[in-house]
Enzyme design. Structure first.
Site, PDB file in Angstrom:
ATOM      1  N   GLU A  39      35.181  30.961  12.536  1.00 52.74           N
ATOM      2  CA  GLU A  39      35.541  31.758  11.364  1.00 52.74           C
ATOM      3  C   GLU A  39      34.950  33.160  11.480  1.00 52.74           C
ATOM      4  O   GLU A  39      35.637  34.165  11.203  1.00 52.74           O
ATOM      5  CB  GLU A  39      35.027  31.075  10.102  1.00 52.74           C
ATOM      6  CG  GLU A  39      35.214  31.868   8.826  1.00 52.74           C
ATOM      7  CD  GLU A  39      34.288  31.385   7.726  1.00 52.74           C
ATOM      8  OE1 GLU A  39      34.014  32.189   6.807  1.00 52.74           O
ATOM      9  OE2 GLU A  39      33.833  30.225   7.778  1.00 52.74           O
ATOM     10  N   ASP A  43      37.369  36.411  11.723  1.00 50.66           N
ATOM     11  CA  ASP A  43      37.302  37.468  10.714  1.00 50.66           C
ATOM     12  C   ASP A  43      37.252  38.836  11.380  1.00 50.66           C
ATOM     13  O   ASP A  43      37.947  39.771  10.970  1.00 50.66           O
ATOM     14  CB  ASP A  43      36.066  37.253   9.832  1.00 50.66           C
ATOM     15  CG  ASP A  43      35.835  38.406   8.873  1.00 50.66           C
ATOM     16  OD1 ASP A  43      36.609  38.546   7.912  1.00 50.66           O
ATOM     17  OD2 ASP A  43      34.885  39.176   9.089  1.00 50.66           O
ATOM     18  N   ASP A 112      39.003  30.306   5.180  1.00 53.26           N
ATOM     19  CA  ASP A 112      38.026  30.166   6.261  1.00 53.26           C
ATOM     20  C   ASP A 112      38.648  29.479   7.479  1.00 53.26           C
ATOM     21  O   ASP A 112      38.423  29.898   8.624  1.00 53.26           O
ATOM     22  CB  ASP A 112      36.820  29.356   5.788  1.00 53.26           C
ATOM     23  CG  ASP A 112      35.983  30.094   4.762  1.00 53.26           C
ATOM     24  OD1 ASP A 112      36.182  31.313   4.591  1.00 53.26           O
ATOM     25  OD2 ASP A 112      35.136  29.446   4.113  1.00 53.26           O
ATOM     26  N   GLU A 115      40.930  31.871   9.371  1.00 50.45           N
ATOM     27  CA  GLU A 115      40.160  32.779  10.223  1.00 50.45           C
ATOM     28  C   GLU A 115      39.666  32.054  11.476  1.00 50.45           C
ATOM     29  O   GLU A 115      39.648  32.635  12.572  1.00 50.45           O
ATOM     30  CB  GLU A 115      38.987  33.361   9.449  1.00 50.45           C
ATOM     31  CG  GLU A 115      39.394  34.374   8.389  1.00 50.45           C
ATOM     32  CD  GLU A 115      38.222  34.930   7.612  1.00 50.45           C
ATOM     33  OE1 GLU A 115      38.345  36.081   7.136  1.00 50.45           O
ATOM     34  OE2 GLU A 115      37.198  34.236   7.482  1.00 50.45           O
TER      35      GLU A 115
END
Length: 226
Positions: A39, A43, A112, A115
């Protein structure tokens, strides 16, 4: 696994290392290794890919305009929407308690995991393949953007309107909270002095309820020719 094969078809990307995909859909509640590190990676690369796409698509856009467009695309609510379009929730590996409490539908969990999927594609292939996937998943949203077309949120627009008229700023007050911990609804009042106005808005978070109330205030002002 058959479920993972279906997920790969939905993603439009066949993983060479399916362990990366499995890790990406594993929530921390499942115990052991989970998707939090992926994650973090996803991101970062997602922000980079979207920023580059906006830079290339809108050569005349100013930094602030591109920042608003990027924020509208990479915010948690949008990522959760993309995850739902991919039906990602049904593939998540969750602990028993998390699944029982509806974790596979929770926006933050979906965002989440999305990502983490982005991070997994990056590691499984390379930046270019990851870029192709991300731009494919966001294609319709990118096509809808235009310079100045990303609305500032309702609270910002209301504040700027009042400031432009040299009027007092609004006040927001939480007036009610209903529902269980996992299905909470907030009600917020937005009070204006000039024009004299009190409206309410509801939402699944305090922020969303405030935005709803600000939107209602803007609509009321418009309806009355403010």
């Amino acid at each position: 696994m058959a479920d993972e094969a279906r997920l790969q078809r939905a993603l439009g990307y066949p993983f060479r290392n399916e362990e990366l995909l499995r890790l990406a859909i594993t929530h921390r509640s499942a115990g052991g290794e989970n998707n939090e590190r992926l994650e973090f990676l996803g991101d970062s690369i997602l922000n980079h890919i979207i920023a580059e796409a906006l830079y290339r698509r809108f050569p005349d856009a100013r930094e602030g305009e591109m920042s608003r467009m990027r924020a509208s695309l990479v915010k948690g609510d949008t990522l959760a929407e993309v995850a739902r379009e991919l039906e990602l929730g049904q593939y998540l590996l969750l602990g028993a308690g998390e699944r029982k409490s509806g974790g596979h539908r929770r926006s933050s969990t979906l965002a989440d995991a999305f990502e983490a999927i982005v991070g997994a594609v990056l590691l499984d292939a390379d930046v270019e393949q990851c870029r192709q996937c991300v731009l494919g998943w966001f294609a319709s949203r990118l096509d809808q953007l235009s310079i100045g077309g990303v609305n500032k949120d309702a609270k910002t627009r209301l504040q700027e309107y009042l400031q432009g008229k040299s009027k007092p700023l609004p006040e927001y007050e939480l007036v009610a909270t209903e529902g269980s911990d996992h299905d909470r609804q907030f009600q917020v009042a937005c009070r204006l002095v000039k024009p004299a106005l009190v409206v309410t808005g509801t939402g699944s978070s305090l922020r969303k309820a405030e935005q709803s109330a600000a939107s209602a205030a803007l609509q009321s002002i418009s309806d009355h020719g403010g």
